[in-house]
Design an enzyme around this catalytic site. Structure first.
Site, PDB file in Angstrom:
ATOM      1  NE  ARG A   1     -52.057  20.297 -63.552  1.00 19.09           N
ATOM      2  CZ  ARG A   1     -50.946  19.930 -64.173  1.00 19.09           C
ATOM      3  NH1 ARG A   1     -51.018  19.403 -65.400  1.00 19.09           N
ATOM      4  NH2 ARG A   1     -49.774  20.065 -63.600  1.00 19.09           N
TER       5      ARG A   1
ATOM      6  CG  ASN B   1     -55.126  21.665 -61.153  1.00 18.14           C
ATOM      7  OD1 ASN B   1     -55.036  22.596 -61.955  1.00 18.14           O
ATOM      8  ND2 ASN B   1     -54.126  21.281 -60.389  1.00 18.14           N
TER       9      ASN B   1
ATOM     10  CB  SER C   1     -52.963  29.703 -60.090  1.00 18.06           C
ATOM     11  OG  SER C   1     -53.505  28.421 -60.319  1.00 18.06           O
TER      12      SER C   1
ATOM     13  NE  ARG D   1     -44.111  22.499 -61.442  1.00 23.23           N
ATOM     14  CZ  ARG D   1     -45.337  22.061 -61.283  1.00 23.23           C
ATOM     15  NH1 ARG D   1     -46.188  22.072 -62.324  1.00 23.23           N
ATOM     16  NH2 ARG D   1     -45.752  21.606 -60.123  1.00 23.23           N
TER      17      ARG D   1
ATOM     18  CG  HIS E   1     -51.975  24.381 -64.581  1.00 18.83           C
ATOM     19  ND1 HIS E   1     -50.603  24.326 -64.473  1.00 18.83           N
ATOM     20  CD2 HIS E   1     -52.466  23.770 -63.467  1.00 18.83           C
ATOM     21  CE1 HIS E   1     -50.275  23.708 -63.351  1.00 18.83           C
ATOM     22  NE2 HIS E   1     -51.395  23.349 -62.724  1.00 18.83           N
TER      23      HIS E   1
ATOM     24  CG  ASP F   1     -47.624  25.144 -65.635  1.00 18.08           C
ATOM     25  OD1 ASP F   1     -47.703  23.919 -65.745  1.00 18.08           O
ATOM     26  OD2 ASP F   1     -48.514  25.845 -65.111  1.00 18.08           O
TER      27      ASP F   1
END
Length: 315
Positions: free
Chosen positions: A90, A122, A145, A153, A177, A150
């Protein structure tokens, strides 16, 4: 913020932007959704396709438009930009998407000076910081965000491991992130038990390496999806819907959005994912949760990595 009369604009009609519009429509979280994209035909087609489901959802006006059509938005969601290719991280996208944001943010601010800006593109932490600087908005109204997806997940993978409902697992992914994100095992709780206690008492122990494996699997989840289908869209769209819901319904929910640190955890002038109270005005408070020494060290290392990339970028 009342859902009736709530206007949400989405900048970017790609996989993430269009799926986000779909998730918001199904959630009944806005009375008007405007989709803006440099590819106007794509934006028009997405708006038409979504609108054809109008008889199955709560009333919502979905249309494509230009920045002027976003005027007086309550929330502007920014998903536009270049996505990572297989093999890219990213952070490799910073300068590519910085140029995009320098053209987007002034237009958004011009037409919706009182909006909340929700950045998804990103690298989200760096681009949220850039948005904060370019917009001149107060920090409460510029949100990334972060690690909301994550964290979901992480909860999903733990639910698979422990064979319990993901909604009954409480934990967080914090920090970037990206590759330096941190699984907050010290905060992980299943029915009041930490992960080790649950392993010992209810599933007769776990492989000693299970924490490292799950942490790595969470970190690499997006790359796994990218390598197989070229993009991610469903999980992130649902995560965005959850953030928007917390704002629109003034929930004061705790989500790991990317928030501006102003000394918390010894970190200054940087956006990172951290448990944050979210309500109608945006971010209300960063929570200083009791991290372990190792987790706190990793969080500061994550912040240093991002600061280094910001210093090397064209901001």
């Amino acid at each position: 913020m009342n859902i009736k009369g709530t206007k949400i604009s989405i900048i970017g009609a790609g996989f993430v932007g269009s799926t986000t519009a779909y998730a918001l429509m199904l959630g009944g979280l806005a009375s008007e959704i405007v989709i803006v994209d440099i590819n106007k035909d794509k934006a028009i087609a997405e708006a038409m396709d979504l609108s054809h489901g109008a008889s199955f959802v709560k009333p919502v006006d979905i249309k494509a438009g230009d920045y002027e059509d976003t005027r007086d938005s309550d929330i502007v969601i920014i998903t536009a930009g270049v996505g990572p290719k297989p093999g890219e991280t990213r952070l490799d996208l910073i300068n590519k998407n910085l140029r995009v944001f320098k053209s987007i943010i002034p237009e958004v601010v011009k037409y919706s000076p009182n909006s909340i800006l929700l950045v998804v593109s990103n690298p989200v932490d760096v681009l949220t910081y850039i948005t904060y600087k370019l917009s001149g908005f107060p920090k409460e109204r510029v949100i990334g965000s972060g690690t909301v997806l994550d964290t979901s997940r992480f909860r999903y993978m733990l639910s698979e491991h422990f064979k319990v409902d993901a909604r009954n697992i409480h934990t967080y992914i914090i920090g970037e992130h990206g590759d330096s994100e941190i699984a907050a095992w010290s905060l992980t709780s299943i029915a009041g038990m930490n992960a080790d206690e649950y392993c010992d008492d209810l599933i007769e122990g776990c492989n000693t390496n299970f924490k490292n494996k799950i942490s790595e699997d969470v970190k690499n989840a997006a790359y796994e999806i990218l390598n197989r289908k070229g993009y991610t869209n469903y999980g992130v769209a649902v995560a965005i819907r959850r953030i928007v819901e917390a704002i629109v319904r003034d929930e004061r929910a705790i989500l790991t959005v990317s928030s501006l640190f102003t000394g918390e955890y010894g970190i200054e002038d940087l956006y990172l994912g951290i448990p944050t109270v979210i309500g109608k005005g945006g971010t209300e408070k960063i929570l200083q949760v009791p991290l372990s020494e190792e987790e706190l060290k990793s969080l500061k290392e994550s912040s240093n990595i991002l600061k280094g990339h910001i210093l090397k970028s064209d901001i």
